[in-house]
Design an enzyme around this catalytic site. Structure first.
Site, PDB file in Angstrom:
ATOM      1  N   CYS A 174       4.630  -4.005  -5.754  1.00  0.00           N
ATOM      2  CA  CYS A 174       4.105  -4.476  -6.878  1.00  0.00           C
ATOM      3  C   CYS A 174       3.192  -3.170  -7.541  1.00  0.00           C
ATOM      4  CB  CYS A 174       3.109  -5.476  -6.831  1.00  0.00           C
ATOM      5  SG  CYS A 174       1.670  -5.377  -5.677  1.00  0.00           S
ATOM      6  N   THR A 175       2.449  -3.410  -8.586  1.00  0.00           N
ATOM      7  CA  THR A 175       2.181  -2.320  -9.551  1.00  0.00           C
ATOM      8  C   THR A 175       0.877  -1.324  -8.479  1.00  0.00           C
ATOM      9  OG1 THR A 175       2.449  -3.686 -11.435  1.00  0.00           O
ATOM     10  CG2 THR A 175       0.630  -1.883 -11.326  1.00  0.00           C
TER      11      THR A 175
END
Length: 295
Positions: free
Chosen positions: A97-98
């Protein structure tokens, strides 16, 4: 004054992850270099999953990663349940994810649906840390595009700078469809204001033309509203607005029942009222097959 407020989750999952203990979230970390090596060794028994939503994925992603096509993090647990049988067939599941926050809960959740022998890992520090260590993207099996951010920057390339060599355009412009769209914070969905990919030409037009602007952008959830919902309806002719009202009425009929579509019905009705105020001489008559009649 400063205020402290306790919240159940850092990122809202709709409650699906609330029973996951912190002790379950500390396993399966891969450093950026370990992640790159694992990507280069991926085989058919390995799956790479992007835990982010579809707009973030469209901005940039790791080569070969699966896009669950979610609109929010709360959709991810439902996707896992639907794909449980497929995930059980894999020997290794890689997730990212980020910044790594969402993956800590997501990987713990996925482990509940696969065999104990299945290796479930995630990128420590997320895309952000990966691009800090590998500004060029990590090679052919690495990162493609930009890292979506939730602020006015819109998206970042390698080394946290827009425009580096890793900033390969992988998204199409959500207005004109040209394959050079990117999320920069300048283009937002005309319906929900979600940042979406937009090419520089369309973004420039949207900013320069003001109230006369006929450029609209649409996210994945509202791309089907393109023909009826316009950000600046006053920029269109009366005849064009008639066609827009007919299309909005058609869309409204598809969301006629259920609490699930309550917000969409309200949005469509509000926009129909806006169009009606622009053309008070036209009255839409229900039951006429979507035709307009003059008063």
């Amino acid at each position: 004054r400063d205020a402290l407020q306790q919240c159940a989750e850092i990122v809202n999952s709709g409650g699906a992850f609330r029973d996951i203990a912190n002790s379950e979230t500390g396993a399966g970390y891969l450093s950026p270099s370990e992640w790159r090596d694992a990507l280069q060794q991926c085989g058919e028994e390995t799956i790479v999953i992007d835990v982010r939503n579809k707009n973030e994925y469209a901005c940039g992603h790791f080569s070969g990663a699966v896009d669950p096509q979610t609109s929010a993090f709360a959709d991810f647990p439902r996707w896992v349940k639907r794909k449980a049988d497929e995930l059980k067939e894999k020997k290794k599941i890689m997730m990212y994810c980020t910044g790594g926050v969402r993956c800590e809960k997501a990987t713990a959740f996925v482990r509940r649906f696969v065999a104990p022998s299945t290796e479930v890992v995630h990128l420590q520090g997320g895309i952000h840390k990966f691009l800090e260590e590998f500004p060029e993207g990590g090679g052919d099996c690495g990162w493609q595009g930009r890292n979506y951010t939730f602020d006015r920057r819109g998206a970042l390339g390698g080394a946290n700078e827009v425009g580096t060599s890793v900033a390969l355009e992988v998204a199409t412009c959500s207005s004109c469809g040209q394959p050079e769209g990117h999320i920069s914070g300048r283009a937002t969905c005309s319906v929900c204001k979600t940042p979406v990919p937009g090419c520089r030409t369309c973004c420039d037009k949207a900013e320069d033309q003001g109230e006369e602007c006929r450029v609209d952008f649409y996210c994945g959830d509202h791309v089907g509203w393109r023909e009826g919902f316009k950000r600046k309806p006053a920029a269109f002719s009366s005849e064009e607005r008639v066609a827009q009202r007919v299309e909005l009425q058609r869309l409204l009929s598809t969301y006629a029942v259920g609490q699930k579509h309550r917000a969409r019905r309200r949005t469509l009705r509000n926009h129909l009222e806006t169009l009606a105020r622009l053309d008070p001489s036209h009255l839409f008559v229900p039951g006429t097959g979507g035709q307009e009649e003059n008063c």
